[in-house]
Write a protein that holds these residues in place. Structure first.
Motif, PDB file in Angstrom:
ATOM      1  N   ARG A 256      64.710  40.649  53.898  1.00  0.00           N
ATOM      2  CA  ARG A 256      63.725  40.339  52.664  1.00  0.00           C
ATOM      3  C   ARG A 256      62.261  39.540  52.560  1.00  0.00           C
ATOM      4  NH1 ARG A 256      67.488  39.086  50.007  1.00  0.00           N
ATOM      5  NH2 ARG A 256      66.937  36.866  49.478  1.00  0.00           N
ATOM      6  N   THR A 257      62.625  38.665  52.997  1.00  0.00           N
ATOM      7  CA  THR A 257      61.674  37.200  53.141  1.00  0.00           C
ATOM      8  C   THR A 257      60.779  37.894  54.350  1.00  0.00           C
ATOM      9  OG1 THR A 257      63.500  35.223  53.097  1.00  0.00           O
ATOM     10  CG2 THR A 257      61.287  34.734  54.221  1.00  0.00           C
ATOM     11  N   GLY A 258      61.019  38.655  55.209  1.00  0.00           N
ATOM     12  CA  GLY A 258      59.983  38.538  56.383  1.00  0.00           C
ATOM     13  C   GLY A 258      59.317  40.103  55.819  1.00  0.00           C
ATOM     14  N   LEU A 259      59.343  41.077  55.251  1.00  0.00           N
ATOM     15  CA  LEU A 259      58.484  41.736  55.014  1.00  0.00           C
ATOM     16  C   LEU A 259      58.051  41.643  53.160  1.00  0.00           C
ATOM     17  CD1 LEU A 259      61.367  44.751  53.839  1.00  0.00           C
ATOM     18  CD2 LEU A 259      59.317  44.790  55.599  1.00  0.00           C
ATOM     19  N   VAL A 260      58.736  40.403  52.606  1.00  0.00           N
ATOM     20  CA  VAL A 260      57.262  39.796  51.632  1.00  0.00           C
ATOM     21  C   VAL A 260      56.782  39.137  52.080  1.00  0.00           C
ATOM     22  CG1 VAL A 260      57.565  38.228  49.500  1.00  0.00           C
ATOM     23  CG2 VAL A 260      59.043  39.826  49.986  1.00  0.00           C
TER      24      VAL A 260
ATOM     25  N   ALA B 168      50.108  43.887  46.808  1.00  0.00           N
ATOM     26  CA  ALA B 168      50.706  43.349  45.294  1.00  0.00           C
ATOM     27  C   ALA B 168      52.030  43.447  45.730  1.00  0.00           C
ATOM     28  CB  ALA B 168      50.260  43.488  44.599  1.00  0.00           C
ATOM     29  N   VAL B 169      52.296  41.582  45.277  1.00  0.00           N
ATOM     30  CA  VAL B 169      54.255  41.414  46.215  1.00  0.00           C
ATOM     31  C   VAL B 169      54.576  40.222  44.245  1.00  0.00           C
ATOM     32  CG1 VAL B 169      56.358  41.245  46.781  1.00  0.00           C
ATOM     33  CG2 VAL B 169      53.719  41.615  47.896  1.00  0.00           C
ATOM     34  N   PRO B 170      54.216  40.680  43.258  1.00  0.00           N
ATOM     35  CA  PRO B 170      54.074  39.785  42.489  1.00  0.00           C
ATOM     36  C   PRO B 170      55.458  39.651  41.563  1.00  0.00           C
ATOM     37  CG  PRO B 170      54.011  42.144  41.057  1.00  0.00           C
ATOM     38  CD  PRO B 170      53.221  42.356  42.702  1.00  0.00           C
ATOM     39  N   PRO B 171      56.396  38.734  41.427  1.00  0.00           N
ATOM     40  CA  PRO B 171      57.369  38.611  40.673  1.00  0.00           C
ATOM     41  C   PRO B 171      58.487  39.330  39.071  1.00  0.00           C
ATOM     42  CG  PRO B 171      56.147  36.745  40.528  1.00  0.00           C
ATOM     43  CD  PRO B 171      55.267  37.386  40.479  1.00  0.00           C
ATOM     44  N   VAL B 172      58.902  40.049  40.138  1.00  0.00           N
ATOM     45  CA  VAL B 172      60.217  41.120  39.376  1.00  0.00           C
ATOM     46  C   VAL B 172      60.531  40.267  37.901  1.00  0.00           C
ATOM     47  CG1 VAL B 172      61.252  43.074  38.399  1.00  0.00           C
ATOM     48  CG2 VAL B 172      59.348  43.033  40.555  1.00  0.00           C
ATOM     49  N   VAL B 173      60.925  41.028  36.685  1.00  0.00           N
ATOM     50  CA  VAL B 173      61.384  39.990  36.190  1.00  0.00           C
ATOM     51  C   VAL B 173      62.053  41.263  34.701  1.00  0.00           C
ATOM     52  CG1 VAL B 173      62.218  38.000  34.128  1.00  0.00           C
ATOM     53  CG2 VAL B 173      60.173  37.595  35.544  1.00  0.00           C
ATOM     54  N   ALA B 174      63.433  41.173  34.661  1.00  0.00           N
ATOM     55  CA  ALA B 174      64.085  41.830  33.193  1.00  0.00           C
ATOM     56  C   ALA B 174      64.036  41.577  32.446  1.00  0.00           C
ATOM     57  CB  ALA B 174      65.439  41.950  33.749  1.00  0.00           C
ATOM     58  N   SER B 175      63.571  42.903  31.674  1.00  0.00           N
ATOM     59  CA  SER B 175      63.721  42.741  30.008  1.00  0.00           C
ATOM     60  C   SER B 175      64.540  41.744  28.965  1.00  0.00           C
ATOM     61  CB  SER B 175      63.166  43.242  29.718  1.00  0.00           C
ATOM     62  OG  SER B 175      64.277  44.644  29.897  1.00  0.00           O
ATOM     63  N   THR B 176      65.204  41.518  29.952  1.00  0.00           N
ATOM     64  CA  THR B 176      66.818  40.152  29.317  1.00  0.00           C
ATOM     65  C   THR B 176      66.584  39.454  29.435  1.00  0.00           C
ATOM     66  OG1 THR B 176      68.398  41.772  30.258  1.00  0.00           O
ATOM     67  CG2 THR B 176      68.434  42.751  28.279  1.00  0.00           C
ATOM     68  N   ALA B 177      66.091  39.305  30.816  1.00  0.00           N
ATOM     69  CA  ALA B 177      66.406  37.565  31.118  1.00  0.00           C
ATOM     70  C   ALA B 177      65.085  36.779  30.268  1.00  0.00           C
ATOM     71  CB  ALA B 177      65.993  37.840  32.927  1.00  0.00           C
ATOM     72  N   THR B 178      65.613  35.689  30.933  1.00  0.00           N
ATOM     73  CA  THR B 178      64.329  34.286  30.612  1.00  0.00           C
ATOM     74  C   THR B 178      63.806  33.859  31.020  1.00  0.00           C
ATOM     75  OG1 THR B 178      66.704  33.329  29.571  1.00  0.00           O
ATOM     76  CG2 THR B 178      65.920  34.216  27.846  1.00  0.00           C
ATOM     77  N   VAL B 179      62.646  33.877  31.205  1.00  0.00           N
ATOM     78  CA  VAL B 179      61.935  32.836  32.091  1.00  0.00           C
ATOM     79  C   VAL B 179      60.944  32.075  31.599  1.00  0.00           C
ATOM     80  CG1 VAL B 179      60.502  32.519  33.875  1.00  0.00           C
ATOM     81  CG2 VAL B 179      62.025  34.315  34.341  1.00  0.00           C
ATOM     82  N   SER B 180      61.734  30.664  31.645  1.00  0.00           N
ATOM     83  CA  SER B 180      60.269  29.703  31.468  1.00  0.00           C
ATOM     84  C   SER B 180      58.956  29.968  31.532  1.00  0.00           C
ATOM     85  CB  SER B 180      60.477  28.092  30.902  1.00  0.00           C
ATOM     86  OG  SER B 180      59.695  26.831  30.529  1.00  0.00           O
ATOM     87  N   PRO B 181      57.936  29.868  30.759  1.00  0.00           N
ATOM     88  CA  PRO B 181      57.001  29.785  30.975  1.00  0.00           C
ATOM     89  C   PRO B 181      55.999  28.093  31.437  1.00  0.00           C
ATOM     90  CG  PRO B 181      56.499  29.642  28.655  1.00  0.00           C
ATOM     91  CD  PRO B 181      58.207  29.948  28.772  1.00  0.00           C
TER      92      PRO B 181
ATOM     93  N   GLY C 105      57.204  37.817  45.142  1.00  0.00           N
ATOM     94  CA  GLY C 105      58.457  39.078  45.363  1.00  0.00           C
ATOM     95  C   GLY C 105      59.824  38.642  45.132  1.00  0.00           C
ATOM     96  N   THR C 106      59.425  37.762  44.536  1.00  0.00           N
ATOM     97  CA  THR C 106      61.252  37.243  43.556  1.00  0.00           C
ATOM     98  C   THR C 106      61.955  37.803  42.999  1.00  0.00           C
ATOM     99  OG1 THR C 106      60.781  34.643  43.840  1.00  0.00           O
ATOM    100  CG2 THR C 106      61.784  35.557  41.595  1.00  0.00           C
ATOM    101  N   VAL C 107      62.677  38.319  42.351  1.00  0.00           N
ATOM    102  CA  VAL C 107      62.772  39.106  40.866  1.00  0.00           C
ATOM    103  C   VAL C 107      64.043  38.143  40.512  1.00  0.00           C
ATOM    104  CG1 VAL C 107      64.237  40.985  41.236  1.00  0.00           C
ATOM    105  CG2 VAL C 107      63.368  41.393  43.136  1.00  0.00           C
ATOM    106  N   VAL C 108      64.487  38.639  39.281  1.00  0.00           N
ATOM    107  CA  VAL C 108      65.184  37.807  38.446  1.00  0.00           C
ATOM    108  C   VAL C 108      65.912  39.371  37.738  1.00  0.00           C
ATOM    109  CG1 VAL C 108      65.866  36.283  36.170  1.00  0.00           C
ATOM    110  CG2 VAL C 108      63.782  35.448  37.967  1.00  0.00           C
TER     111      VAL C 108
END
Length: 220
Positions: free
Chosen positions: A76-80, A89-102, A109-112
């Motif tokens: 995963r790390t190598g491909l990112v 473009a490899v932005p983070p992906v955050v689920a709609s039900t997750a909470t991530v502080s601004p 490439g991080t996934v929440v």
């Protein structure tokens, strides 16, 4: 994430990829294709590319975004890193039900995933998985390619090194540090420093595989 006209290519076609595709589609995103060998016997509802090089070309040609949905940390790390080096473009992906502080930072490439939480003043490196229902509290540090498994908890000020696996339901107590490439067993409670590459299990966590197992960070 909000729906827009830019589609995604998901590198990976196994179980983790199914979870990531679900997160994207629930958020109104368009998944153009997945890339990799299919597993689990279930057919995909999107195009399947068998070669990651084909995926890179598609992303570049159509201006798509990429996410790497592979459970194995080094791959995963190598491909990112390769995607970033190509200027894709490899932005983070955050689920709609997750909470991530601004007031937190998520790396490329991080996934929440669903129902996870990332607290304020926390820095999460590139290619990290914060899996379903995991909690990464305030002031934490999570290294590149780490995986915080479903239901795991990093309490305030804890740190986890690159490539480390924090197993399902495990807990790392406040301000405790875990080195790079370590493994925290499922359900373990880490109360003291864990060295690079060390595997610990149990409550409180003890080193596995050494004669006279010692508490994590202690002398064997």
């Amino acid at each position: 994430m909000t729906g827009d006209s830019t589609g995604w290519v998901v590198l990976g076609a196994g179980g983790h990829a199914r979870s990531v595709v679900d997160v994207l589609e629930r958020a109104g995103q368009s998944v153009v294709a997945v890339s990799g060998a299919e597993t689990g016997g279930h057919s995909w509802h999107v195009d399947v590319l068998t070669d990651d090089r084909e995926a890179f070309e598609l992303i570049a040609a159509q201006g798509l975004r990429a996410v790497v949905a592979i459970g194995a940390g080094p791959a995963r790390t190598g491909l990112v890193r390769e995607l970033v080096s190509r200027g894709l473009a490899v932005p983070p992906v955050v689920a709609s039900t997750a909470t991530v502080s601004p007031r937190s930072v998520l790396g490329a490439g991080t996934v929440v995933l669903e129902h996870a939480h990332v607290g304020p003043a926390t820095r999460v490196g590139d290619a990290v998985i914060v899996n379903t229902g995991a909690i990464v509290e305030h002031d934490c540090r999570v290294g590149v390619g780490a995986h915080v498994a479903p239901g795991a908890v990093l309490l305030g000020g804890a740190s986890v090194g690159g490539g480390t696996l924090v197993g399902s339901g495990a807990r790392v107590l406040p301000r405790v540090s875990v080195g790079a490439g370590a493994t925290i067993g499922a359900g373990a409670v880490v109360t003291a420093h864990v060295a690079d590459g060390q595997t610990v299990i149990g409550v409180p966590a003890v080193t596995r595989g050494l004669r006279g197992a010692s508490r994590a960070g202690g002398t064997p």
